[in-house]
Design a protein around this motif. Sequence first.
Motif, PDB file in Angstrom:
ATOM      1  N   GLY A 129       0.820  -1.202   0.000  1.00 26.20           N
ATOM      2  CA  GLY A 129       0.000   0.000   0.000  1.00 26.20           C
ATOM      3  C   GLY A 129       0.856   1.254   0.000  1.00 26.20           C
ATOM      4  O   GLY A 129       2.067   1.235   0.256  1.00 26.20           O
ATOM      5  N   HIS A 130       0.189   2.376  -0.257  1.00 25.06           N
ATOM      6  CA  HIS A 130       0.862   3.666  -0.339  1.00 25.06           C
ATOM      7  C   HIS A 130       1.595   4.004   0.958  1.00 25.06           C
ATOM      8  O   HIS A 130       2.736   4.492   0.929  1.00 25.06           O
ATOM      9  CB  HIS A 130      -0.167   4.749  -0.675  1.00 25.06           C
ATOM     10  N   ASN A 131       0.965   3.747   2.104  1.00 20.96           N
ATOM     11  CA  ASN A 131       1.601   4.070   3.391  1.00 20.96           C
ATOM     12  C   ASN A 131       2.879   3.274   3.608  1.00 20.96           C
ATOM     13  O   ASN A 131       3.857   3.789   4.145  1.00 20.96           O
ATOM     14  CB  ASN A 131       0.632   3.847   4.555  1.00 20.96           C
ATOM     15  N   LYS A 132       2.880   2.028   3.186  1.00 21.48           N
ATOM     16  CA  LYS A 132       4.073   1.187   3.329  1.00 21.48           C
ATOM     17  C   LYS A 132       5.228   1.765   2.510  1.00 21.48           C
ATOM     18  O   LYS A 132       6.359   1.852   2.969  1.00 21.48           O
ATOM     19  CB  LYS A 132       3.747  -0.239   2.872  1.00 21.48           C
ATOM     20  N   TRP A 133       4.925   2.182   1.249  1.00 14.60           N
ATOM     21  CA  TRP A 133       5.958   2.785   0.402  1.00 14.60           C
ATOM     22  C   TRP A 133       6.487   4.069   1.026  1.00 14.60           C
ATOM     23  O   TRP A 133       7.682   4.338   1.003  1.00 14.60           O
ATOM     24  CB  TRP A 133       5.403   3.087  -0.995  1.00 14.60           C
ATOM     25  N   LYS A 134       5.577   4.900   1.584  1.00 17.61           N
ATOM     26  CA  LYS A 134       6.002   6.157   2.203  1.00 17.61           C
ATOM     27  C   LYS A 134       6.922   5.888   3.385  1.00 17.61           C
ATOM     28  O   LYS A 134       7.930   6.579   3.576  1.00 17.61           O
ATOM     29  CB  LYS A 134       4.782   6.968   2.662  1.00 17.61           C
ATOM     30  N   THR A 135       6.604   4.889   4.186  1.00 20.33           N
ATOM     31  CA  THR A 135       7.427   4.542   5.349  1.00 20.33           C
ATOM     32  C   THR A 135       8.811   4.097   4.912  1.00 20.33           C
ATOM     33  O   THR A 135       9.827   4.529   5.466  1.00 20.33           O
ATOM     34  CB  THR A 135       6.748   3.423   6.169  1.00 20.33           C
ATOM     35  N   ILE A 136       8.877   3.241   3.911  1.00 20.13           N
ATOM     36  CA  ILE A 136      10.161   2.745   3.410  1.00 20.13           C
ATOM     37  C   ILE A 136      10.974   3.890   2.819  1.00 20.13           C
ATOM     38  O   ILE A 136      12.175   4.018   3.069  1.00 20.13           O
ATOM     39  CB  ILE A 136       9.952   1.608   2.396  1.00 20.13           C
ATOM     40  N   LYS A 137      10.306   4.759   2.047  1.00 19.26           N
ATOM     41  CA  LYS A 137      11.006   5.899   1.455  1.00 19.26           C
ATOM     42  C   LYS A 137      11.576   6.802   2.549  1.00 19.26           C
ATOM     43  O   LYS A 137      12.730   7.238   2.463  1.00 19.26           O
ATOM     44  CB  LYS A 137      10.057   6.697   0.564  1.00 19.26           C
ATOM     45  N   ALA A 138      10.804   7.063   3.579  1.00 22.14           N
ATOM     46  CA  ALA A 138      11.268   7.912   4.686  1.00 22.14           C
ATOM     47  C   ALA A 138      12.480   7.284   5.378  1.00 22.14           C
ATOM     48  O   ALA A 138      13.444   7.985   5.714  1.00 22.14           O
ATOM     49  CB  ALA A 138      10.139   8.139   5.687  1.00 22.14           C
ATOM     50  N   LYS A 139      12.459   5.978   5.579  1.00 23.29           N
ATOM     51  CA  LYS A 139      13.592   5.290   6.199  1.00 23.29           C
ATOM     52  C   LYS A 139      14.833   5.388   5.323  1.00 23.29           C
ATOM     53  O   LYS A 139      15.936   5.619   5.827  1.00 23.29           O
ATOM     54  CB  LYS A 139      13.256   3.816   6.456  1.00 23.29           C
ATOM     55  N   ARG A 140      14.657   5.208   4.001  1.00 21.61           N
ATOM     56  CA  ARG A 140      15.808   5.294   3.091  1.00 21.61           C
ATOM     57  C   ARG A 140      16.403   6.691   3.108  1.00 21.61           C
ATOM     58  O   ARG A 140      17.623   6.860   3.137  1.00 21.61           O
ATOM     59  CB  ARG A 140      15.394   4.903   1.672  1.00 21.61           C
ATOM     60  N   ILE A 141      15.556   7.711   3.084  1.00 19.76           N
ATOM     61  CA  ILE A 141      16.027   9.096   3.091  1.00 19.76           C
ATOM     62  C   ILE A 141      16.777   9.391   4.391  1.00 19.76           C
ATOM     63  O   ILE A 141      17.793  10.083   4.391  1.00 19.76           O
ATOM     64  CB  ILE A 141      14.849  10.072   2.890  1.00 19.76           C
ATOM     65  N   ALA A 142      16.280   8.841   5.488  1.00 18.51           N
ATOM     66  CA  ALA A 142      16.910   9.069   6.789  1.00 18.51           C
ATOM     67  C   ALA A 142      18.175   8.226   6.966  1.00 18.51           C
ATOM     68  O   ALA A 142      18.857   8.342   7.981  1.00 18.51           O
ATOM     69  CB  ALA A 142      15.917   8.760   7.910  1.00 18.51           C
ATOM     70  N   GLY A 143      18.488   7.389   5.993  1.00 18.48           N
ATOM     71  CA  GLY A 143      19.681   6.558   6.076  1.00 18.48           C
ATOM     72  C   GLY A 143      19.496   5.322   6.938  1.00 18.48           C
ATOM     73  O   GLY A 143      20.457   4.648   7.266  1.00 18.48           O
ATOM     74  N   GLU A 144      18.270   5.039   7.315  1.00 14.68           N
ATOM     75  CA  GLU A 144      17.992   3.854   8.125  1.00 14.68           C
ATOM     76  C   GLU A 144      17.975   2.604   7.254  1.00 14.68           C
ATOM     77  O   GLU A 144      17.701   2.666   6.055  1.00 14.68           O
ATOM     78  CB  GLU A 144      16.631   3.986   8.817  1.00 14.68           C
ATOM     79  N   GLU A 145      18.254   1.499   7.880  1.00 12.09           N
ATOM     80  CA  GLU A 145      18.206   0.204   7.195  1.00 12.09           C
ATOM     81  C   GLU A 145      16.744  -0.160   6.947  1.00 12.09           C
ATOM     82  O   GLU A 145      15.897   0.030   7.806  1.00 12.09           O
ATOM     83  CB  GLU A 145      18.855  -0.866   8.076  1.00 12.09           C
ATOM     84  N   VAL A 146      16.456  -0.647   5.752  1.00 14.37           N
ATOM     85  CA  VAL A 146      15.114  -1.140   5.457  1.00 14.37           C
ATOM     86  C   VAL A 146      15.174  -2.654   5.357  1.00 14.37           C
ATOM     87  O   VAL A 146      16.207  -3.231   5.044  1.00 14.37           O
ATOM     88  CB  VAL A 146      14.525  -0.528   4.166  1.00 14.37           C
ATOM     89  N   SER A 147      14.049  -3.278   5.623  1.00 12.28           N
ATOM     90  CA  SER A 147      14.009  -4.738   5.630  1.00 12.28           C
ATOM     91  C   SER A 147      14.188  -5.296   4.216  1.00 12.28           C
ATOM     92  O   SER A 147      13.945  -4.606   3.228  1.00 12.28           O
ATOM     93  CB  SER A 147      12.684  -5.216   6.219  1.00 12.28           C
ATOM     94  N   PRO A 148      14.574  -6.565   4.128  1.00  8.94           N
ATOM     95  CA  PRO A 148      14.736  -7.199   2.814  1.00  8.94           C
ATOM     96  C   PRO A 148      13.443  -7.249   2.008  1.00  8.94           C
ATOM     97  O   PRO A 148      13.476  -7.430   0.798  1.00  8.94           O
ATOM     98  CB  PRO A 148      15.204  -8.615   3.152  1.00  8.94           C
ATOM     99  N   GLU A 149      12.320  -7.072   2.676  1.00  6.86           N
ATOM    100  CA  GLU A 149      11.058  -7.096   1.938  1.00  6.86           C
ATOM    101  C   GLU A 149      10.971  -5.932   0.943  1.00  6.86           C
ATOM    102  O   GLU A 149      10.202  -5.985  -0.007  1.00  6.86           O
ATOM    103  CB  GLU A 149       9.855  -7.086   2.874  1.00  6.86           C
ATOM    104  N   TYR A 150      11.780  -4.894   1.140  1.00  5.06           N
ATOM    105  CA  TYR A 150      11.761  -3.763   0.218  1.00  5.06           C
ATOM    106  C   TYR A 150      12.110  -4.202  -1.205  1.00  5.06           C
ATOM    107  O   TYR A 150      11.410  -3.855  -2.157  1.00  5.06           O
ATOM    108  CB  TYR A 150      12.728  -2.671   0.676  1.00  5.06           C
TER     109      TYR A 150
END
Length: 110
Positions: free
Chosen positions: A3-24
């Motif tokens: 969903g859109h919210n999931k993509w927004k959360t992942i994008k925010a984590k990537r921008i912040a330099g945080e690790e994202v899960s392999p599900e990305y």
Amino acid sequence: MAGHNKWKTIKAKRIAGEEVSPEYAAMVEEARLGQDLGAAVYRRRIELGLSQTELAERAGMTQPQVSRLEGGAHMPTIPLMVRLAAALEIDVVMHGDVSEPVEFRVITAV
């Protein structure tokens, strides 16, 4: 599909330099496959001179379902792929390696 919210959360984590899960990576791959499939369905529908409504009737779908499929927002089930193949007068070739694109082949007379 995510969903859109999931993509927004992942994008925010990537921008912040945080690790994202392999599900990305899996989500990105699924989105790519959806876009590839939708584009192939669209091209073949246009080749046949069909409207979305006509394709929907042939495949036992609704016009909004065809629209979502062509837009890459919907991944069809195997039974729906079979109905789409018949409606589009094609064979569908699916590879075990998801890096290979979904391939549509026009049915030729034997």
